[in-house]
Every structure is written in C-alpha cells, then in structure tokens.
Write a protein that holds these residues in place. Structure first.
Motif, PDB file in Angstrom:
ATOM      1  N   PHE A  36       0.828  -1.211   0.000  1.00 32.59           N
ATOM      2  CA  PHE A  36       0.000   0.000   0.000  1.00 32.59           C
ATOM      3  C   PHE A  36       0.862   1.262   0.000  1.00 32.59           C
ATOM      4  O   PHE A  36       0.600   2.206  -0.745  1.00 32.59           O
ATOM      5  N   LEU A  37       1.908   1.281   0.828  1.00 30.73           N
ATOM      6  CA  LEU A  37       2.766   2.472   0.921  1.00 30.73           C
ATOM      7  C   LEU A  37       3.630   2.662  -0.319  1.00 30.73           C
ATOM      8  O   LEU A  37       4.020   3.793  -0.635  1.00 30.73           O
ATOM      9  N   GLN A  38       3.932   1.603  -1.041  1.00 33.62           N
ATOM     10  CA  GLN A  38       4.658   1.766  -2.302  1.00 33.62           C
ATOM     11  C   GLN A  38       3.801   2.529  -3.310  1.00 33.62           C
ATOM     12  O   GLN A  38       4.319   3.278  -4.127  1.00 33.62           O
ATOM     13  N   GLU A  39       2.513   2.358  -3.219  1.00 38.45           N
ATOM     14  CA  GLU A  39       1.596   3.050  -4.126  1.00 38.45           C
ATOM     15  C   GLU A  39       1.232   4.451  -3.627  1.00 38.45           C
ATOM     16  O   GLU A  39       1.199   5.405  -4.397  1.00 38.45           O
ATOM     17  N   TYR A  40       0.962   4.603  -2.316  1.00 42.87           N
ATOM     18  CA  TYR A  40       0.412   5.859  -1.804  1.00 42.87           C
ATOM     19  C   TYR A  40       1.320   6.597  -0.818  1.00 42.87           C
ATOM     20  O   TYR A  40       0.959   7.681  -0.366  1.00 42.87           O
TER      21      TYR A  40
END
Length: 191
Positions: A36-40
């Motif tokens: 999730f954090l790689q995207e957002y």
C-alpha cells in the motif's frame, strides 16, 4: 467493529517504528502495508469515508485503518503517509540483525545492496540497543559510603547464613572497595 479480523502482529516488533507506520502495519500487516505504501506513500492521503475499493483497500482493511490512523488524521481525514522505504529499511535491518551470526558482512552487503560499512552500522546499532537494554537492568550506581555499608551488611549475612552467593558478593565488593579508596565522593557502577 468487534468482528474485524486483525492481522497477527508482534507488538514488540512494532515499537521501533514511527507512530504512523506502526498504525499502518497494525491495520494491514507488514506485507500489505509495504504494498500500500509503495503506491500511496509520500503523498497526502485522504481516508475514504465510504467503503471504497479503488485504492485497493478491502472494506475490513479500510475499517482497521480508520481505527488505527484516527489520532493521526486532520479534520478533513487526510494524512501524510510515509514512504514504503522506511518500512522496507526496518524489515531489512531486522533481517540483517537476525542473520548476523550466520551470514558474513560481505554476504549481507551484497544481498541487500549496501556497503559493508552500512551493514556494520546496522549491526552496531543492534548491539548498542542490546547493551543499553541489559545495562539498564544490571547497572547499579553507588557512592563509596554506600559500597562500604553494603560490604558490612554482606559480611554479616555471609557470617550468619553462609553460602556462595554472599561469598561471591563479598569478593566483588572487596575488589570494588579496594579500587576506589583513592576516589572520595565519587560514584561507581557495579555490574
């Protein structure tokens, strides 16, 4: 809310993480939080009020995020999410530390694309943290007068109760007392 299924997380493993990362991992688990954090990560993020799958969050994940991130959200339900590299570095550092006795520094440097100096620093930080933790448990600071009083009490206990524990303590205190005769008013650490 009671029927939410929380990912299994070791609470102790979360302690070194910054608060927002800790909340993300608690809600999503390590692997899902990284994805999730790689995207957002690194951009302002508005937590949707409705169940919304366009961000790749399942309804239960969104509900858990609402709970764990509540104290970090502003009035508009926004939060600045950290980048995934912080979490990835934490996981990498844990792996380096975990395998420090079975993998060489050079192997770890190649494996994680780091310099040997960086691997040494990571290992050193872990060693310092372990030393500090054990030092807080063992370190006892006493003045010379306190050591002498403790020595007198230990001599009395050794004479009345005997035993190796008192004999060993008398030996250690005698040694410390002999070393500090020239220091008046100072404090000394017993380990």
């Amino acid at each position: 809310m009671a029927d939410l299924h929380w990912p299994p997380i070791d609470e102790e493993a979360l302690q070194p993480l910054p608060p927002v990362l800790r909340a993300m991992v608690k809600a999503l688990g390590f692997g899902r939080a990284i994805v999730f954090l790689q995207e957002y990560g690194g951009i302002p993020f508005t937590l949707p009020k409705l169940k919304d799958n366009k961000m790749g969050l399942m309804p239960d994940e969104l509900a858990r995020l609402r709970i764990t991130l509540k104290q970090h959200l502003d009035a508009d339900n926004r939060i600045a999410l950290p980048k995934a590299d912080k979490l990835l570095a934490y996981v990498r550092d844990q792996e380096i530390t975990k395998h420090k006795d079975t993998e060489s520094i050079v192997l770890q440097a190649r494996k994680y694309h780091l310099t040997t100096r960086h691997v040494l620093n990571i290992r050193g930080q872990h060693r310092i943290a372990e030393k500090n933790a054990s030092s807080y448990k063992r370190n006892l600071s006493l003045t010379k007068a306190e050591i002498e009083a403790l020595l007198r009490l230990t001599y009395q206990a050794a004479a009345t109760e005997g035993g190796n524990v008192y004999a060993n303590l008398v030996h250690k205190l005698d040694k410390v007392n002999a070393q500090i005769d020239s220091f008046t008013g100072a404090q000394f650490d017993l380990f």
